[in-house]
Write an enzyme that holds these catalytic residues in place. Sequence first.
Site, short mmCIF file in Angstrom:
data_model
loop_
_atom_site.label_atom_id
_atom_site.label_comp_id
_atom_site.label_asym_id
_atom_site.label_seq_id
_atom_site.Cartn_x
_atom_site.Cartn_y
_atom_site.Cartn_z
CB SER A 1 -9.95 -7.71 4.26
OG SER A 1 -10.32 -9.12 4.21
CG ASP B 1 -7.72 -3.70 5.07
OD1 ASP B 1 -7.33 -2.63 5.25
OD2 ASP B 1 -6.89 -4.47 4.80
CG ASP C 1 -10.87 2.07 -0.02
OD1 ASP C 1 -10.74 3.37 -0.60
OD2 ASP C 1 -10.35 1.16 -0.48
CD GLU D 1 -6.80 4.36 -0.35
OE1 GLU D 1 -6.81 3.36 0.50
OE2 GLU D 1 -6.84 4.13 -1.34
CG HIS E 1 -3.81 0.98 2.52
ND1 HIS E 1 -4.76 -0.08 2.84
CD2 HIS E 1 -4.04 1.68 3.59
CE1 HIS E 1 -5.85 0.49 3.63
NE2 HIS E 1 -5.40 1.40 4.06
CB ALA F 1 3.48 -1.23 3.60
CB SER F 2 3.95 -6.88 1.51
OG SER F 2 2.92 -7.15 2.34
CG ASP G 1 -2.95 -9.40 3.83
OD1 ASP G 1 -2.72 -10.56 4.55
OD2 ASP G 1 -4.14 -9.34 3.12
#
Length: 312
Positions: A50, A82, A104, A134, A213, A215-216, A258
Amino acid sequence: MPLVTTTDMFKKAYAGKYAIGAFNVNNMEMIQAIVEAANEEKSPVILQVSAGARKYANPVYLKKLVEAAVETTDIPIAMHLDHGADFEICKASIDGGFTSVMIDASSHPWEENIEITKKVVEYAHDHGVVVEAELGKLAGIEDDVNVDAADAQFTSPDEVEEFTSKTGIDSLAIAIGTSHGAYKFKPGQDPKLRLDILEEIGKRLPGFPIVLHGASSVPQDKVAIVNQFGGSMPNAIGIPESELRKAAQMAVCKINIDSDLRVAFTAAIRKHFSDAPSHFDPRQYLGDARAMMKEMVKHKIVNVLGSAGKAF
Ligand code: G3H
Ligand code: 13P
Ligand code: ZN
């Protein structure tokens, strides 16, 4: 094998009904944890950096550490920017040897998002680099997830064909219910993915790789360890891993994780100092953190991504 782009990874993932994990890296121990896990599971992997990671570690250090990972393994590894906010950070990453970038510009109006994205695609493709962009907006770390508000942010299937054809991007990140950070939903809420929207987008863009994105899923056993050893992550709940697994079997080819890795890394350090308060050798507590993160990455590869054994 040298660093690769995601083109071949995504083609195989789409056909094989699995997804590639894109894990955020900030230092050597994180890179080692992720790459060792992927190597042992024989899984392709994306290491993503990032803007914050670039600032923290210096992208040159991160690039050299990733080169070391490439040199010591045989699995396909891509290095990805990212959430690139503008053309300049994408260009710097491309010039610095990244094989994939995300532009993004989803917070910009439609025409501007297309214009900025197209400019990045032209530069990236001229340099053999692939581009993710995105459409739609994910809730942020601090945002209260209110269903009506979230609904308004979902990616519209009606926009995806025009956006991908006008920009020439290689993969598309969509908003279908995931959100960034470790505080996503409240107890009593029943977070679900809008797999119906994903299915519709898949029909509009046959064979095209989709990215998720946020997705934790905040596994409760790891949260319990953080809390037990003096941290505080009350009531952290994410999209269930079973829902993410379904998305990986559909058009989703890249899943970004992340926060779950941060939770694992930090949990191990908290536990280390609870068990051994007098230790002061960083190799001891960072070694524990690396081991716990590696375990989490393996868990994701097997239970969420389905990418084990797909490296060759
Ligand atoms: O989606 C953002 C990633 O979790 C990276 O977070 O900007 O704090 O490095 P960061
Ligand atoms: P999480 O905060 O859910 O791990 O999402 C990470 C991400 O999307 C990075 O781009
Ligand atoms: Zn993200």
